[in-house]
Scaffold this motif. Sequence first.
Motif, PDB file in Angstrom:
ATOM      1  N   ASP A  28       0.829  -1.211   0.000  1.00 32.89           N
ATOM      2  CA  ASP A  28       0.000   0.000   0.000  1.00 32.89           C
ATOM      3  C   ASP A  28       0.861   1.259   0.000  1.00 32.89           C
ATOM      4  N   VAL A  29       1.931   1.246   0.784  1.00 30.89           N
ATOM      5  CA  VAL A  29       2.830   2.400   0.842  1.00 30.89           C
ATOM      6  C   VAL A  29       3.480   2.637  -0.513  1.00 30.89           C
ATOM      7  N   LYS A  30       3.994   1.564  -1.124  1.00 30.29           N
ATOM      8  CA  LYS A  30       4.689   1.696  -2.395  1.00 30.29           C
ATOM      9  C   LYS A  30       3.737   1.856  -3.584  1.00 30.29           C
ATOM     10  N   SER A  31       2.443   1.683  -3.337  1.00 29.36           N
ATOM     11  CA  SER A  31       1.455   1.945  -4.390  1.00 29.36           C
ATOM     12  C   SER A  31       1.048   3.412  -4.413  1.00 29.36           C
ATOM     13  N   GLY A  32       1.528   4.169  -3.435  1.00 32.40           N
ATOM     14  CA  GLY A  32       1.173   5.585  -3.364  1.00 32.40           C
ATOM     15  C   GLY A  32      -0.173   5.846  -2.725  1.00 32.40           C
ATOM     16  N   LYS A  33      -0.669   4.878  -1.946  1.00 32.27           N
ATOM     17  CA  LYS A  33      -1.953   5.049  -1.271  1.00 32.27           C
ATOM     18  C   LYS A  33      -1.894   6.257  -0.351  1.00 32.27           C
ATOM     19  N   ALA A  34      -2.943   7.058  -0.347  1.00 28.72           N
ATOM     20  CA  ALA A  34      -2.941   8.324   0.387  1.00 28.72           C
ATOM     21  C   ALA A  34      -2.781   8.135   1.891  1.00 28.72           C
ATOM     22  N   GLU A  35      -3.334   7.062   2.422  1.00 30.72           N
ATOM     23  CA  GLU A  35      -3.295   6.847   3.866  1.00 30.72           C
ATOM     24  C   GLU A  35      -3.171   5.357   4.166  1.00 30.72           C
TER      25      GLU A  35
END
Length: 315
Positions: A160-167
Amino acid sequence: MTDNELLSPYITFTHPDWKQLRASVSLPLTEAELEKLRGINEKISLDEVSDIYLPLTRLLNIHVANNQDTYKAVNLFLGHLTPKVPYIIGIAGSVAVGKSTTARILQALLTRWPNHPKVDLVTTDGFLYPNRILEQRGIMKRKGFPESYDLQKLIKFLIDVKSGKAEVTAPVYSHLEYDIIPNQFQTIRQPDILIIEGLNILQTPRHQKASRPRLTVSDFIDFSIYVDADEQDIMQWYIDRFHVLCRTAFQNPHSYFHRYADLSEDEATKIATQIWNDINGINLEKNIIPTRYRSSLILKKGACHRIKEIKLRKL
């Protein structure tokens, strides 16, 4: 450069050699700020921060800046914006070696650089299974070993972090209660840099009869640091820290280890030594040390906790 260094994947620096790489970077930390970052029983000085950590943040700043330039160039190539993803720095090493202090100092220093002011820090302690699950599986005494972590949850967090998820949220661990805190989370909102610190973050997948490749934490790390020292020194630091905790945190009636609050000096040494020999020493030898040479950089400490050697992986 010696013949051994020519054949090694690392360039080796002594403390004085590495100090020269600081260049003109100023020291932004005060003694009062450093005091808040020090771990239990650690004596890191402002001089060592200046000599070791400032050159390291200068190097990391170069890597992050190059990453940011690549991001801009790729977006120009694609003709549209893709989500910005954090640069992930991983910090590994044994219990009591000082990796948490290293992580906190790097976070404090890296936030001072103008091109990456937002730096978050997450420890993998939050991804340990709750004690009730460890007890159900009979592995409570293997807490900190690879099998004690919810690797699927940790990998999902990193995806999720490396997918650019906002939060993105991470579970929170209490050292006082020695357990995950239910319904409490740390929220990560697209930092410029994410530092992730933990015992086993550089491990490769264990051999399993799997039909497909497995992701590991290190697959998501852009730059990794291994905090190293001789095992006998780390063991002594662990025992010294245990003594301090007996006089401080363990005195709290809510502490999981309150039963150790009234130990004598000799009893505390005996129990700490036994815990090291039965748990932490085994984990270090079997699971942590084998990952050392997977790191981008190795910080080697001497008996006084002072970093005496730095190994930087060649490009």
